[in-house]
Design an enzyme around this catalytic site. Sequence first.
Site, PDB file in Angstrom:
ATOM      1  N   HIS A  57       0.353  -1.543  -0.364  1.00  0.00           N
ATOM      2  CA  HIS A  57      -0.362   0.220  -0.175  1.00  0.00           C
ATOM      3  C   HIS A  57       1.046   1.185  -0.018  1.00  0.00           C
ATOM      4  CE1 HIS A  57      -3.464  -2.469   2.306  1.00  0.00           C
ATOM      5  NE2 HIS A  57      -3.319  -2.703   0.891  1.00  0.00           N
ATOM      6  N   GLU A  59       0.432   3.702   1.251  1.00  0.00           N
ATOM      7  CA  GLU A  59       0.668   4.564   2.602  1.00  0.00           C
ATOM      8  C   GLU A  59       1.910   3.571   3.619  1.00  0.00           C
ATOM      9  OE1 GLU A  59      -1.658   3.242   1.919  1.00  0.00           O
ATOM     10  OE2 GLU A  59      -3.706   4.862   2.653  1.00  0.00           O
TER      11      GLU A  59
END
Length: 158
Positions: A57, A59
């Site tokens: 991901h 983030e």
Amino acid sequence: MTLNTQDTQWLRQSFALAEEAKQQGIHPFAALLVDDQGKVLMSQVNGYLPDFDMTGHAERKLMTRASKAYRPDFLAKCTMYVSAEPCAMCAGASYWAGLGRLVYGLSEASLKAITGNHPENPTLDLPCRAVFDSGQRKVEVIGPCLEKEAAKLHEDFW
């Protein structure tokens, strides 16, 4: 807290990065790390491809890089702008890295409604605030923001 003009600018920049990723066939998620002086320190798009990394991901990858480059006391003064709300894994990575502030577009609940039970995005409908609230230090969270714009990034993708 509410979204200010600078927050809007950086959040929309995360949307633009997510759109660029989408045009390349990459999952349409992106994150920016901005210091307290308004300087972009790092950016990251989703890293699922090319190795099918389910933990890739944007983030989480950004926070891994940031935690290697900066100490938590510095990151406590930084803001991460993300096109969609961080999942539990990404919120945990942000917390452990020392992030002080988060601004996001699309909520996890809205993302789940859009993607359904897609095998490449088995969304956890767990608000990032719940993860942060279980910690020992505060992470300021602003979102969902500009959610209709953020949702458009996922049209015709999943």
